[in-house]
Scaffold this active site. Structure first.
Site, PDB file in Angstrom:
ATOM      1  N   LYS A 197       0.867  -1.182   0.000  1.00  0.00           N
ATOM      2  CA  LYS A 197       0.000   0.000   0.000  1.00  0.00           C
ATOM      3  C   LYS A 197       0.903   1.232   0.000  1.00  0.00           C
ATOM      4  O   LYS A 197       1.457   1.613   1.019  1.00  0.00           O
ATOM      5  CB  LYS A 197      -0.892   0.027   1.249  1.00  0.00           C
ATOM      6  CG  LYS A 197      -1.996   1.042   1.116  1.00  0.00           C
ATOM      7  CD  LYS A 197      -2.341   1.735   2.410  1.00  0.00           C
ATOM      8  CE  LYS A 197      -1.577   2.992   2.642  1.00  0.00           C
ATOM      9  NZ  LYS A 197      -1.721   4.079   1.671  1.00  0.00           N
ATOM     10  N   PRO A 198       1.062   1.855  -1.186  1.00  0.00           N
ATOM     11  CA  PRO A 198       1.879   3.064  -1.203  1.00  0.00           C
ATOM     12  C   PRO A 198       1.105   4.231  -0.596  1.00  0.00           C
ATOM     13  O   PRO A 198      -0.128   4.154  -0.468  1.00  0.00           O
ATOM     14  CB  PRO A 198       2.128   3.301  -2.700  1.00  0.00           C
ATOM     15  CG  PRO A 198       1.033   2.586  -3.416  1.00  0.00           C
ATOM     16  CD  PRO A 198       0.510   1.507  -2.500  1.00  0.00           C
ATOM     17  N   GLY A 248       6.801   4.924   8.236  1.00  0.00           N
ATOM     18  CA  GLY A 248       5.974   6.130   8.325  1.00  0.00           C
ATOM     19  C   GLY A 248       6.139   6.779   9.686  1.00  0.00           C
ATOM     20  O   GLY A 248       7.155   6.600  10.362  1.00  0.00           O
ATOM     21  N   SER A 249       5.110   7.489  10.099  1.00  0.00           N
ATOM     22  CA  SER A 249       5.219   8.270  11.337  1.00  0.00           C
ATOM     23  C   SER A 249       5.101   7.367  12.568  1.00  0.00           C
ATOM     24  O   SER A 249       4.508   6.277  12.508  1.00  0.00           O
ATOM     25  CB  SER A 249       4.118   9.324  11.368  1.00  0.00           C
ATOM     26  OG  SER A 249       2.860   8.689  11.393  1.00  0.00           O
ATOM     27  N   GLU A 270       9.557   1.206  10.788  1.00  0.00           N
ATOM     28  CA  GLU A 270      10.605   2.196  10.524  1.00  0.00           C
ATOM     29  C   GLU A 270       9.939   3.554  10.680  1.00  0.00           C
ATOM     30  O   GLU A 270       9.192   3.989   9.796  1.00  0.00           O
ATOM     31  CB  GLU A 270      11.155   2.008   9.101  1.00  0.00           C
ATOM     32  CG  GLU A 270      11.696   0.626   8.815  1.00  0.00           C
ATOM     33  CD  GLU A 270      13.033   0.374   9.496  1.00  0.00           C
ATOM     34  OE1 GLU A 270      13.676   1.342   9.949  1.00  0.00           O
ATOM     35  OE2 GLU A 270      13.438  -0.794   9.564  1.00  0.00           O
ATOM     36  N   LEU A 271      10.216   4.236  11.786  1.00  0.00           N
ATOM     37  CA  LEU A 271       9.397   5.395  12.155  1.00  0.00           C
ATOM     38  C   LEU A 271      10.191   6.708  12.112  1.00  0.00           C
ATOM     39  O   LEU A 271      11.249   6.782  11.511  1.00  0.00           O
ATOM     40  CB  LEU A 271       8.784   5.146  13.533  1.00  0.00           C
ATOM     41  CG  LEU A 271       8.051   3.803  13.680  1.00  0.00           C
ATOM     42  CD1 LEU A 271       7.500   3.624  15.079  1.00  0.00           C
ATOM     43  CD2 LEU A 271       6.945   3.663  12.638  1.00  0.00           C
ATOM     44  N   CYS A 304      13.833  10.586   6.682  1.00  0.00           N
ATOM     45  CA  CYS A 304      13.778  10.149   8.080  1.00  0.00           C
ATOM     46  C   CYS A 304      15.143  10.272   8.752  1.00  0.00           C
ATOM     47  O   CYS A 304      15.229  10.438   9.960  1.00  0.00           O
ATOM     48  CB  CYS A 304      13.270   8.722   8.154  1.00  0.00           C
ATOM     49  SG  CYS A 304      14.243   7.575   7.173  1.00  0.00           S
ATOM     50  N   GLU A 402       9.657  16.074  15.373  1.00  0.00           N
ATOM     51  CA  GLU A 402      10.240  15.967  14.032  1.00  0.00           C
ATOM     52  C   GLU A 402       9.563  17.005  13.127  1.00  0.00           C
ATOM     53  O   GLU A 402       8.345  17.033  13.030  1.00  0.00           O
ATOM     54  CB  GLU A 402       9.968  14.553  13.509  1.00  0.00           C
ATOM     55  CG  GLU A 402      10.505  14.297  12.133  1.00  0.00           C
ATOM     56  CD  GLU A 402      10.096  12.898  11.622  1.00  0.00           C
ATOM     57  OE1 GLU A 402       8.957  12.484  11.867  1.00  0.00           O
ATOM     58  OE2 GLU A 402      10.943  12.248  10.999  1.00  0.00           O
TER      59      GLU A 402
HETATM   60  P1  NAD Z   1       2.153   8.325   7.868  1.00  0.00           P
HETATM   61  O1  NAD Z   1       2.358   7.450   9.028  1.00  0.00           O
HETATM   62  O2  NAD Z   1       1.078   9.336   7.917  1.00  0.00           O
HETATM   63  O3  NAD Z   1       1.896   7.474   6.523  1.00  0.00           O
HETATM   64  C1  NAD Z   1       2.732   6.415   6.130  1.00  0.00           C
HETATM   65  C2  NAD Z   1       1.894   5.341   5.445  1.00  0.00           C
HETATM   66  O4  NAD Z   1       0.941   4.838   6.378  1.00  0.00           O
HETATM   67  C3  NAD Z   1       1.086   5.851   4.256  1.00  0.00           C
HETATM   68  O5  NAD Z   1       1.050   4.864   3.256  1.00  0.00           O
HETATM   69  C4  NAD Z   1      -0.296   6.050   4.844  1.00  0.00           C
HETATM   70  O6  NAD Z   1      -1.320   5.977   3.893  1.00  0.00           O
HETATM   71  C5  NAD Z   1      -0.350   4.891   5.811  1.00  0.00           C
HETATM   72  N1  NAD Z   1      -1.330   5.053   6.892  1.00  0.00           N
HETATM   73  C6  NAD Z   1      -1.805   6.213   7.419  1.00  0.00           C
HETATM   74  N2  NAD Z   1      -2.691   5.923   8.399  1.00  0.00           N
HETATM   75  C7  NAD Z   1      -2.776   4.573   8.485  1.00  0.00           C
HETATM   76  C8  NAD Z   1      -3.499   3.672   9.308  1.00  0.00           C
HETATM   77  N3  NAD Z   1      -4.345   4.105  10.248  1.00  0.00           N
HETATM   78  N4  NAD Z   1      -3.320   2.351   9.136  1.00  0.00           N
HETATM   79  C9  NAD Z   1      -2.464   1.891   8.206  1.00  0.00           C
HETATM   80  N5  NAD Z   1      -1.758   2.690   7.386  1.00  0.00           N
HETATM   81  C10 NAD Z   1      -1.899   4.022   7.531  1.00  0.00           C
HETATM   82  O7  NAD Z   1       3.569   8.985   7.597  1.00  0.00           O
HETATM   83  P2  NAD Z   1       3.887  10.347   6.904  1.00  0.00           P
HETATM   84  O8  NAD Z   1       3.761  11.397   7.926  1.00  0.00           O
HETATM   85  O9  NAD Z   1       3.149  10.518   5.652  1.00  0.00           O
HETATM   86  O10 NAD Z   1       5.426  10.067   6.549  1.00  0.00           O
HETATM   87  C11 NAD Z   1       6.445  10.713   7.138  1.00  0.00           C
HETATM   88  C12 NAD Z   1       6.921   9.993   8.388  1.00  0.00           C
HETATM   89  O11 NAD Z   1       7.536   8.781   8.012  1.00  0.00           O
HETATM   90  C13 NAD Z   1       7.970  10.768   9.138  1.00  0.00           C
HETATM   91  O12 NAD Z   1       7.724  10.674  10.509  1.00  0.00           O
HETATM   92  C14 NAD Z   1       9.258  10.051   8.789  1.00  0.00           C
HETATM   93  O13 NAD Z   1      10.281  10.201   9.727  1.00  0.00           O
HETATM   94  C15 NAD Z   1       8.790   8.651   8.671  1.00  0.00           C
HETATM   95  N6  NAD Z   1       9.718   7.866   7.860  1.00  0.00           N
HETATM   96  C16 NAD Z   1      10.505   6.929   8.476  1.00  0.00           C
HETATM   97  C17 NAD Z   1      11.445   6.209   7.738  1.00  0.00           C
HETATM   98  C18 NAD Z   1      12.346   5.179   8.385  1.00  0.00           C
HETATM   99  O14 NAD Z   1      12.971   4.396   7.657  1.00  0.00           O
HETATM  100  N7  NAD Z   1      12.459   5.144   9.688  1.00  0.00           N
HETATM  101  C19 NAD Z   1      11.558   6.451   6.369  1.00  0.00           C
HETATM  102  C20 NAD Z   1      10.756   7.415   5.787  1.00  0.00           C
HETATM  103  C21 NAD Z   1       9.819   8.110   6.540  1.00  0.00           C
END
Ligand code: NAD
Length: 544
Positions: A197-198, A248-249, A270-271, A304, A402
């Site tokens: 799921k991108p 993601g976050s 990976e947050l 990140c 962040e």
């Molecule tokens: P996010 O958590 O909002 O979204 C990431 C993914 O999760 C998306 O595909 C989104 O659609 C999905 N998502 C959102 N809500 C969901 C739910 N309730 N259930 C399942 N999936 C859901 O992240 P973002 O804010 O868009 O991305 C940036 C964050 O990602 C930053 O905090 C960054 O540090 C982190 N990040 C971490 C790494 C790492 O390797 N540690 C790499 C890149 C980004």
């Protein structure tokens, strides 16, 4: 847009057309056109560089997710039986195709993320590199292993590794190619199917990679893409798969972990981070400043691993700050499809608002904006200048949370020990960077920093690029590791097979039990002593 419409240029991307993007959108639900699904709900996708709509993709629901996982599961059994070497060959072919088709991939990356082509190409390098590593390492990482039995000659113990089944990959928008594939490729190499799921902002990169996986020879249905909103698609995906790899976050990561925990499936998370960069007193200030610019502003800070907190030993503070501001001001902003600009756009209005609010909050609490500190709508709607702040209050949002944007807070500290203490004063622990004239001292300091990766005299590539070494975060930055053999083995279940060479392991009939117990404990003592001696010799040899 229907397939009969004339191709229209999307942004300034030379090789991309709206028809091409819609064609990619039709790849959702395996290779069936989206209209074969219910086809009604769609999500618009916008180009950050122009804020123009560039296409739409299906807004999948729980039924679509279940159907995708079922198809993937149907294909997985035969894939698991395919020899690891053959799976590795397909992974390698895919890596070659990514390199060969780089121009189109770079256009897709730029149009959906708004990043500069320089940043896009850095991301693209990563995919074939990761594929080569996984292809060469997976057969060994997955091979059967002999482990120690109860006692020499009594039993044997063999560990086998089986794929978990279907892996769900949930990926973010900031590095949509590399952060999808860093998790998906090892999962496939380990014999699993993948349903990905991108992020809803950046679906096209994953869809184009799905096309290339098919060209590389991946069997049908083994790699599925489900597009849609996170809260709609994510939960049913976690309920249907056997493992979830999330990037993601931290806030979303917690909900993923809770759900995976309820389902008793494994997950890697990976947050986020609020990464520190430490500048020691013995440093070459110009070199450290160039490194800090890369660490803080790559991909306009939407990385990140980006450094956001910069701690500088007082003796070099003024010299470093001058050089850092000078280097920052030399960066160029732009969204063209060439290599002219260093930095591109932020991804959308929300991200711009977040950056602006963090800088405004710091300014309101008395911070000085040394350079930057303003949006640049003249370049693109969501562009923001790389920004250096000083005098940031420790309770400012920028210091505690962040930002995920082009903002660095520089703070003087009395010495390296104080810098390390400040670096560790965070709930996060993803990545850190240490700059020093003494590499050995740098490596010692690195061991004191509570982060999953620490780079000495480098921003982040020394660790991220070391694909043989694990990568992930301490604390609120995550759980589990990608890269290295552990990044492949996380997608397997181990099975230990123990075989007795002496029949049932119970009290022997012909020896009195008290004799046997005495003998067994004596043998155990000898065995433990021997093992301690062997261990000591091994440790001594490995130190040489
Ligand atoms: P996010 O958590 O909002 O979204 C990431 C993914 O999760 C998306 O595909 C989104 O659609 C999905 N998502 C959102 N809500 C969901 C739910 N309730 N259930 C399942 N999936 C859901 O992240 P973002 O804010 O868009 O991305 C940036 C964050 O990602 C930053 O905090 C960054 O540090 C982190 N990040 C971490 C790494 C790492 O390797 N540690 C790499 C890149 C980004």
């Amino acid at each position: 847009m229907s397939s009969t419409d004339p191709p229209t240029a999307v942004g300034d991307a030379p090789t991309l057309t709206a028809r091409r993007l819609d064609g990619l959108g039709d790849r959702v639900f395996g290779s069936r056109p989206a209209s074969d699904g219910d086809g009604s709900a769609r999500l618009d996708v916008f180009a950050p560089a122009t804020d123009e709509r560039i296409g739409s993709v299906p807004a999948c629901d729980a039924d679509d997710v279940d159907a995708a996982v079922e198809r993937a599961r149907g294909a997985q059994e035969a894939w698991a039986e395919t020899p690891a070497e053959e799976r590795a060959r397909i992974v390698n072919r895919f890596g070659d195709l990514v390199a060969d088709r780089r121009e189109e991939l770079l256009d897709v990356l730029q149009v959906e993320t708004g990043k500069s082509r320089r940043t896009a190409v850095e991301e693209l390098f990563d995919v074939p590199t990761g594929c080569s590593y996984v292809a060469s390492e997976a057969p060994d990482a997955l091979a059967e292993e002999r482990r120690r039995g109860i006692a020499p000659g009594v039993t044997t113990a063999t560990v086998t590794r089986e794929p978990v089944g279907v892996v769900g990959v949930i990926s973010p928008w900031n590095y949509p190619l590399t952060l999808s594939m860093a998790d998906a490729i090892p999962a496939l190499a380990a014999g699993n199917a993948v349903v990905i799921k991108p992020d809803e902002k950046t679906p096209y990169g994953a869809l184009l990679l799905a096309e290339l996986l098919e060209v590389a020879g991946l069997p049908d249905d083994l790699f599925q893409v489900v597009t849609g909103e996170g809260p709609t698609v994510g939960p049913p995906l976690i309920d249907a798969v056997d493992y979830v790899a999330f990037t993601g976050s931290t806030a979303t990561g917690r909900t993923i972990a809770e759900r995976a925990g309820r389902n008793l499936i494994g997950c890697s998370l990976e947050l986020g981070g609020n990464n520190p960069l430490v500048v020691c007193g013995d440093v070459d200030a110009d070199e450290a400043a160039r490194g800090a610019v890369q660490a803080c502003f790559s991909n306009v800070g939407q990385l990140c691993l980006s450094a956001e907190r910069v701690y500088v030993v007082e003796s070099v503070y003024d010299e470093f700050l001058d050089a850092f501001v000078r280097e920052t001001e030399s960066l160029t902003l732009g969204t063209g499809y060439d290599y002219d600009a260093d930095l591109g756009s932020l991804v959308d209005a929300d991200q711009l608002a977040r950056v602006e609010s963090h800088v405004d909050d710091a300014r309101d609490r008395g911070a000085t904006v040394e350079t930057g500190g303003r949006a640049r709508p003249d370049v693109a709607p969501y562009c923001y200048e790389p920004t250096v702040l000083t005098g940031v209050e420790p309770d400012s949002t920028v210091a505690c949370e962040e930002t995920f944007g082009p903002v660095a807070a520089v703070t003087p500290v009395p010495d390296a020990a104080a810098a390390v203490a400040a670096a560790n004063d965070s709930p996060y622990g993803l990545n850190a960077s240490v700059w020093t004239g003494d590499r050995e001292r740098g490596a010692e300091l690195a061991r004191e920093i509570d982060c999953g990766t620490v780079n000495v005299n480098d921003a982040f590539l020394a660790t991220w690029g070391a694909v043989d070494a694990p990568m992930g975060g301490f604390g609120d930055s995550g759980l589990g590791r990608r890269h290295g053999p552990e990044g492949i083995r996380r997608y397997t279940e181990t099975r230990t097979v123990g075989v007795s060479r002496v029949g049932p392991l119970t009290f022997p009939e012909r020896i009195p039990t008290d004799w046997f117990v005495r003998g067994a404990f004596a043998a155990m003592r000898v065995g433990r002593r021997a093992r301690r001696s062997v261990g000591a010799v091994r440790r001594r040899l490995s130190r040489r």
